[in-house]
Design a protein around this motif. Structure first.
Motif, PDB file in Angstrom:
ATOM      1  N   ARG A 183       0.835  -1.206   0.000  1.00  0.00           N
ATOM      2  CA  ARG A 183       0.000   0.000   0.000  1.00  0.00           C
ATOM      3  C   ARG A 183       0.869   1.255   0.000  1.00  0.00           C
ATOM      4  N   ILE A 184       1.975   1.223   0.719  1.00  0.00           N
ATOM      5  CA  ILE A 184       2.877   2.375   0.744  1.00  0.00           C
ATOM      6  C   ILE A 184       3.446   2.641  -0.647  1.00  0.00           C
ATOM      7  N   ILE A 185       3.797   1.591  -1.361  1.00  0.00           N
ATOM      8  CA  ILE A 185       4.312   1.757  -2.728  1.00  0.00           C
ATOM      9  C   ILE A 185       3.259   2.419  -3.612  1.00  0.00           C
ATOM     10  N   GLU A 186       2.009   1.984  -3.469  1.00  0.00           N
ATOM     11  CA  GLU A 186       0.923   2.602  -4.237  1.00  0.00           C
ATOM     12  C   GLU A 186       0.780   4.084  -3.888  1.00  0.00           C
ATOM     13  N   LEU A 187       0.812   4.385  -2.589  1.00  0.00           N
ATOM     14  CA  LEU A 187       0.638   5.770  -2.154  1.00  0.00           C
ATOM     15  C   LEU A 187       1.791   6.656  -2.614  1.00  0.00           C
ATOM     16  N   LEU A 188       2.994   6.117  -2.577  1.00  0.00           N
ATOM     17  CA  LEU A 188       4.137   6.893  -3.055  1.00  0.00           C
ATOM     18  C   LEU A 188       3.942   7.300  -4.510  1.00  0.00           C
ATOM     19  N   ARG A 189       3.467   6.376  -5.317  1.00  0.00           N
ATOM     20  CA  ARG A 189       3.282   6.651  -6.742  1.00  0.00           C
ATOM     21  C   ARG A 189       2.091   7.568  -7.001  1.00  0.00           C
ATOM     22  N   GLU A 190       1.010   7.334  -6.264  1.00  0.00           N
ATOM     23  CA  GLU A 190      -0.235   8.036  -6.560  1.00  0.00           C
ATOM     24  C   GLU A 190      -0.365   9.373  -5.831  1.00  0.00           C
ATOM     25  N   SER A 191       0.167   9.431  -4.604  1.00  0.00           N
ATOM     26  CA  SER A 191      -0.196  10.533  -3.724  1.00  0.00           C
ATOM     27  C   SER A 191       0.978  11.369  -3.237  1.00  0.00           C
ATOM     28  N   VAL A 192       2.178  10.819  -3.288  1.00  0.00           N
ATOM     29  CA  VAL A 192       3.330  11.532  -2.718  1.00  0.00           C
ATOM     30  C   VAL A 192       4.259  12.037  -3.818  1.00  0.00           C
ATOM     31  N   VAL A 193       4.905  11.117  -4.511  1.00  0.00           N
ATOM     32  CA  VAL A 193       5.854  11.506  -5.560  1.00  0.00           C
ATOM     33  C   VAL A 193       5.081  11.637  -6.871  1.00  0.00           C
ATOM     34  N   ASN A 194       4.463  12.787  -7.047  1.00  0.00           N
ATOM     35  CA  ASN A 194       3.659  13.021  -8.248  1.00  0.00           C
ATOM     36  C   ASN A 194       3.861  14.451  -8.738  1.00  0.00           C
ATOM     37  N   ASP A 195       3.217  14.779  -9.830  1.00  0.00           N
ATOM     38  CA  ASP A 195       3.406  16.099 -10.435  1.00  0.00           C
ATOM     39  C   ASP A 195       2.980  17.227  -9.498  1.00  0.00           C
ATOM     40  N   ASP A 196       1.921  16.988  -8.710  1.00  0.00           N
ATOM     41  CA  ASP A 196       1.429  18.035  -7.814  1.00  0.00           C
ATOM     42  C   ASP A 196       2.458  18.410  -6.749  1.00  0.00           C
ATOM     43  N   ASN A 197       3.289  17.449  -6.371  1.00  0.00           N
ATOM     44  CA  ASN A 197       4.276  17.693  -5.317  1.00  0.00           C
ATOM     45  C   ASN A 197       5.682  17.960  -5.855  1.00  0.00           C
ATOM     46  N   GLN A 198       5.835  18.016  -7.169  1.00  0.00           N
ATOM     47  CA  GLN A 198       7.166  18.181  -7.746  1.00  0.00           C
ATOM     48  C   GLN A 198       7.832  19.475  -7.287  1.00  0.00           C
ATOM     49  N   TYR A 199       7.018  20.504  -7.038  1.00  0.00           N
ATOM     50  CA  TYR A 199       7.584  21.791  -6.622  1.00  0.00           C
ATOM     51  C   TYR A 199       8.319  21.676  -5.291  1.00  0.00           C
ATOM     52  N   ILE A 200       7.911  20.724  -4.452  1.00  0.00           N
ATOM     53  CA  ILE A 200       8.580  20.550  -3.166  1.00  0.00           C
ATOM     54  C   ILE A 200      10.029  20.129  -3.381  1.00  0.00           C
ATOM     55  N   PHE A 201      10.237  19.205  -4.312  1.00  0.00           N
ATOM     56  CA  PHE A 201      11.604  18.778  -4.617  1.00  0.00           C
ATOM     57  C   PHE A 201      12.368  19.883  -5.341  1.00  0.00           C
ATOM     58  N   ASP A 202      11.722  20.503  -6.305  1.00  0.00           N
ATOM     59  CA  ASP A 202      12.412  21.496  -7.130  1.00  0.00           C
ATOM     60  C   ASP A 202      12.754  22.767  -6.359  1.00  0.00           C
ATOM     61  N   ASP A 203      11.801  23.261  -5.583  1.00  0.00           N
ATOM     62  CA  ASP A 203      11.937  24.588  -4.984  1.00  0.00           C
ATOM     63  C   ASP A 203      11.866  24.619  -3.464  1.00  0.00           C
ATOM     64  N   GLY A 204      11.273  23.591  -2.847  1.00  0.00           N
ATOM     65  CA  GLY A 204      11.011  23.695  -1.419  1.00  0.00           C
ATOM     66  C   GLY A 204      10.016  24.816  -1.158  1.00  0.00           C
ATOM     67  N   THR A 205      10.080  25.400   0.025  1.00  0.00           N
ATOM     68  CA  THR A 205       9.094  26.431   0.370  1.00  0.00           C
ATOM     69  C   THR A 205       9.405  27.788  -0.251  1.00  0.00           C
ATOM     70  N   THR A 206      10.511  27.907  -1.000  1.00  0.00           N
ATOM     71  CA  THR A 206      10.745  29.168  -1.716  1.00  0.00           C
ATOM     72  C   THR A 206       9.621  29.434  -2.715  1.00  0.00           C
ATOM     73  N   ALA A 207       8.923  28.373  -3.117  1.00  0.00           N
ATOM     74  CA  ALA A 207       7.807  28.533  -4.052  1.00  0.00           C
ATOM     75  C   ALA A 207       6.683  29.377  -3.456  1.00  0.00           C
ATOM     76  N   PHE A 208       6.612  29.434  -2.118  1.00  0.00           N
ATOM     77  CA  PHE A 208       5.537  30.190  -1.479  1.00  0.00           C
ATOM     78  C   PHE A 208       5.705  31.697  -1.672  1.00  0.00           C
ATOM     79  N   LEU A 209       6.926  32.129  -1.974  1.00  0.00           N
ATOM     80  CA  LEU A 209       7.191  33.562  -2.081  1.00  0.00           C
ATOM     81  C   LEU A 209       6.322  34.204  -3.158  1.00  0.00           C
TER      82      LEU A 209
END
Length: 586
Positions: A218-244
């Protein structure tokens, strides 16, 4: 399953160690981490104790998911009565320390009393040792951690304080793994008051999971579907600097001590600029996102800087130099200072000087002085003695209370409430003073535009819903950046790991209970509606620029939102909980 069913209690005064079972009656009601820590605090800390006295205790608390492969579950709760506010205070710290404490065999470590001289505590699985730290006392946190890391190696996590904690500063933080912090409410001063320079932890064990095969799948499914996805890519790319950009475009990026919002030159220090200086990345244990960015500009280096540090050392101080912002972050970390509270306090001093109320020797835009003042505050020297008091105490001494941006003695995070009205209530009712980690209305009112930002209507319910969600999430010790995490997933994972059936409704119930136990602690300390307020600036001065131009929160609107929240919580008009409600929490 999931729990180690073991607490280590460390008596610093007697240099004694004892072990006891985890209070599972507490765990059934509060799950772990944040909620469990507050419940223990309510049980063990007598009302009215001095936060810097030996009667205060330091609680390190994991959750049932800590140490498992559940994504984003590697954090640790660090809790004590706050020297800054006199309220309860729990902080969340990342890195690997939470997992290592759990792997050492403990759900919780409780530090009591006070060492007779500077020292540190070594937790190496079942072995607990008291070590001398006289040669570390007075060093910056980075240097102290470097020395200990060289001595013990990479398998150990090191929590340390800087000079601010040693000198019992009310904005002192605890550092870990160099650039991770338990940052707010003076938690580092509690550690300093116990003469503890550091806590060094290694755990070589593991955690038992009830249904490891299905949980892993289930964790593998969640990682693919809910965690490491396009919606969260900004976290890896920018971190919270994106909030600026989002905050500037939404009219909630503060300018010069919250006197206004937005900065037309924000692109001079935004994430795109900062990424040019990135020299490395890392993530916390069990994380699939990796938000950490290491930057080096000139001789300035830090992990981050996070949005809060950029805003407080940037536009809110009238500064646009990215190198100075990074240097501010680096020095604050090394001195063991919360960047938010330390920054806000210096910014208040800038305005005091410019208004001619009291000359603190610093004005807006003076970046080098701002960095130097951090050292003075941490060491309690010169002008730093007054600024180390924080904005509440310093403004009570010198004036300027109307623009001392704090609640209960804890300084504002970097989100302008007049551009997000519910944020004013979130700051006011937070159990540790002004905080964006209890409820986060900017996401609903500004970023997603899911609720109108400039109205009092239904804001009590909105703040409650957000606070309930965060309360259970942090009691599971799950990071903020799993943005699509919902109650169904929480209940499913908790059931799989523990083997005990948890439902979606249980998640809501626990979240509400955690909010209430924090309020019960504070009520016992004398807090009520009188303390759930915001600075006069927010209710009397209209913003002059940006998308929220003209906005001010009328006092009657703020009072209405506050009353709404109390009604949702079942508290009276003075913000007090009935005795039968308190009894149900115990």
């Amino acid at each position: 399953m999931g729990y180690q069913n073991k607490v280590v209690r460390i008596d610093l005064t007697k240099k004694g160690v004892s072990f006891e079972p985890l209070r599972m009656d507490f765990a059934k009601k509060y799950v772990g981490s944040k909620g469990l820590a507050i419940r223990y605090m309510y049980e063990e800390l007598k009302p009215g104790i001095d936060p810097l006295g030996p009667e205060n205790k330091l609680f390190l608390t994991t959750g049932p998911l800590t140490g498992t492969p559940v994504p984003c579950s590697g954090k640790l709760s660090v809790a004590a009565k706050s020297p800054a506010t006199g309220t309860m205070n729990d902080c969340s710290i990342g890195g690997h320390v939470g997992i290592r404490l759990k792997f050492a065999g403990y759900d919780m470590a409780i530090f009591e009393g006070k060492l007779s001289e500077p020292g540190y505590v070594l937790i190496d699985d079942g072995k607990i040792r008291f070590m001398d730290a006289k040669d570390l006392w007075g060093l910056g946190s980075h240097e102290a951690e470097k020395i200990l890391a060289q001595k013990y190696g990479p398998e150990f996590s090191i929590m340390s304080i800087g000079p601010a904690g040693e000198n019992l500063g009310v904005m002192a933080c605890i550092n870990c793994d160099y650039y991770r912090q338990a940052g707010r409410g003076g938690i580092g001063a509690v550690m300093g008051s116990k003469n503890m320079k550091a806590i060094v932890i290694r755990g070589t064990g593991g955690v038992k999971v009830n249904d490891i095969e299905n949980t892993t799948n289930r964790i593998i499914e969640l990682l693919r579907e809910s965690v490491v996805n396009d919606d969260n890519q900004y976290i890896f790319d920018d971190g919270t600097t994106a909030f600026l950009e989002a905050c500037n475009d939404g009219g909630i990026l503060p300018w010069k001590n919250f006197s206004d919002t937005t900065d037309e030159k924000w692109t001079e220090y935004n994430g795109d600029v900062l990424k040019q200086y990135r020299v490395g990345k890392r993530g916390c244990g069990s994380c699939g996102l990796g938000c950490g960015n290491f930057l080096k500009i000139g001789d300035a280096i830090c992990e981050g800087p996070e949005y809060e540090s950029i805003a407080v050392a940037g536009p809110n101080a009238g500064i646009r130099d990215p190198e100075k912002i990074v240097k501010f972050n680096e020095v604050a970390d090394d001195m063991g200072l919360d960047t938010i509270s330390a920054g806000d306090t210096i910014i208040w001093a800038m305005e005091m000087t410019e208004k001619g109320i009291h000359d603190f020797g610093i004005k807006f835009g003076e970046a080098d002085k701002m960095i130097e003042y951090l050292k003075l505050m941490a060491r309690n020297e010169g002008v730093g003695k007054d600024l180390a008091l924080g904005t509440k105490r310093a403004s009570e001494k010198y004036g300027g209370t109307e623009f001392a941006m704090q609640v209960k003695g804890l300084e504002f995070p970097q989100y302008e409430p007049r551009g997000s009205w519910a944020t004013s209530v979130a700051y006011a009712v937070s159990d540790r003073g002004a905080c964006h980690m209890r409820a986060y209305p900017p996401n609903m009112e500004v970023f997603e535009a899911a609720a109108p930002p400039y109205t009092a209507e239904n804001k009590g319910q909105l703040v409650y819903d957000l606070a309930e969600y965060n309360a259970i999430k942090f009691s599971l010790c799950i990071c903020d950046f799993w943005g699509t995490l919902d109650y169904d997933i929480m209940a499913e994972l908790l059931t799989m790991v523990t083997g005990v059936e948890w439902t979606t409704e249980d998640m809501s119930t626990v979240g509400r209970r955690v909010i209430n136990i924090g309020r019960a602690f504070n009520q016992r300390e004398g807090f009520d509606r009188r303390h759930d307020t915001v600075p006069k600036r927010i209710v009397t001065e209209a913003l002059q620029n940006g998308p929220a131009k003209g906005q001010v929160i009328p006092q009657e609107a703020f009072d209405d939102m506050l009353s709404q929240y109390y009604k949702v919580m079942g508290w009276d008009e003075n913000g007090k909980m009935p005795e039968d409600l308190i009894a149900s929490l115990l």
